[in-house]
Design a protein around this motif. Structure first.
Motif, PDB file in Angstrom:
ATOM      1  N   MET A 100       0.829  -1.186   0.000  1.00 42.81           N
ATOM      2  CA  MET A 100       0.000   0.000   0.000  1.00 42.81           C
ATOM      3  C   MET A 100       0.876   1.254   0.000  1.00 42.81           C
ATOM      4  N   LYS A 101       0.525   2.177  -0.856  1.00 40.12           N
ATOM      5  CA  LYS A 101       1.216   3.460  -0.896  1.00 40.12           C
ATOM      6  C   LYS A 101       0.598   4.354   0.188  1.00 40.12           C
ATOM      7  N   PRO A 102       1.426   5.005   1.018  1.00 42.44           N
ATOM      8  CA  PRO A 102       0.866   5.859   2.066  1.00 42.44           C
ATOM      9  C   PRO A 102       0.106   7.043   1.472  1.00 42.44           C
ATOM     10  N   THR A 103      -0.967   7.403   2.135  1.00 46.78           N
ATOM     11  CA  THR A 103      -1.771   8.533   1.676  1.00 46.78           C
ATOM     12  C   THR A 103      -1.042   9.844   1.992  1.00 46.78           C
ATOM     13  N   PRO A 104      -1.348  10.892   1.255  1.00 49.84           N
ATOM     14  CA  PRO A 104      -0.755  12.200   1.571  1.00 49.84           C
ATOM     15  C   PRO A 104      -1.061  12.623   3.015  1.00 49.84           C
ATOM     16  N   GLU A 105      -2.250  12.286   3.514  1.00 47.32           N
ATOM     17  CA  GLU A 105      -2.608  12.635   4.896  1.00 47.32           C
ATOM     18  C   GLU A 105      -1.677  11.935   5.883  1.00 47.32           C
ATOM     19  N   LEU A 106      -1.440  10.638   5.670  1.00 45.43           N
ATOM     20  CA  LEU A 106      -0.556   9.892   6.559  1.00 45.43           C
ATOM     21  C   LEU A 106       0.861  10.455   6.511  1.00 45.43           C
ATOM     22  N   ILE A 107       1.362  10.701   5.326  1.00 47.41           N
ATOM     23  CA  ILE A 107       2.713  11.256   5.173  1.00 47.41           C
ATOM     24  C   ILE A 107       2.828  12.586   5.911  1.00 47.41           C
ATOM     25  N   ASN A 108       1.843  13.455   5.735  1.00 46.08           N
ATOM     26  CA  ASN A 108       1.852  14.765   6.378  1.00 46.08           C
ATOM     27  C   ASN A 108       1.831  14.641   7.901  1.00 46.08           C
ATOM     28  N   LEU A 109       0.965  13.767   8.418  1.00 48.44           N
ATOM     29  CA  LEU A 109       0.847  13.626   9.874  1.00 48.44           C
ATOM     30  C   LEU A 109       2.101  13.004  10.488  1.00 48.44           C
ATOM     31  N   VAL A 110       2.698  12.043   9.808  1.00 44.88           N
ATOM     32  CA  VAL A 110       3.936  11.444  10.305  1.00 44.88           C
ATOM     33  C   VAL A 110       5.047  12.490  10.304  1.00 44.88           C
ATOM     34  N   ASP A 111       5.140  13.273   9.248  1.00 43.72           N
ATOM     35  CA  ASP A 111       6.144  14.338   9.194  1.00 43.72           C
ATOM     36  C   ASP A 111       5.957  15.329  10.330  1.00 43.72           C
ATOM     37  N   LYS A 112       4.711  15.726  10.571  1.00 45.75           N
ATOM     38  CA  LYS A 112       4.439  16.663  11.666  1.00 45.75           C
ATOM     39  C   LYS A 112       4.797  16.052  13.015  1.00 45.75           C
ATOM     40  N   CYS A 113       4.528  14.774  13.169  1.00 44.93           N
ATOM     41  CA  CYS A 113       4.861  14.081  14.410  1.00 44.93           C
ATOM     42  C   CYS A 113       6.376  14.078  14.622  1.00 44.93           C
TER      43      CYS A 113
END
Length: 72
Positions: free
Chosen positions: A1-14
């Motif tokens: 599964m390719k990560p969603t833009p939302e997941l990528i953004n939230l992980v980066d913010k974390c």
């Protein structure tokens, strides 16, 4: 599964410790998915020893036991 833009953004913010409580709740909900959790763990592994926002609120008493005023 390719990560969603939302997941990528939230992980980066974390990782940057720039995540709100609402965003943290969203991230935690997304991480209930095994593929999302795997992505998160891979990115955290890449980030190395950086303390995560998930851990940032935890206070640990690092006083050595020999110097602890509560020890009898």
């Amino acid at each position: 599964m390719k990560p969603t833009p939302e997941l990528i953004n939230l992980v980066d913010k974390c990782l940057d410790k720039d995540i709100s409580r609402v965003e943290m709740a969203q991230l935690e909900e997304l991480l209930e998915n095994d593929d999302a959790l795997q992505y998160y763990m891979e990115i955290v592994g890449i980030a190395g020893d950086r303390q995560l926002a998930l851990d940032a609120g935890i206070e640990v008493d690092t006083t050595p036991l020999s110097n602890n005023p509560f020890k009898r």
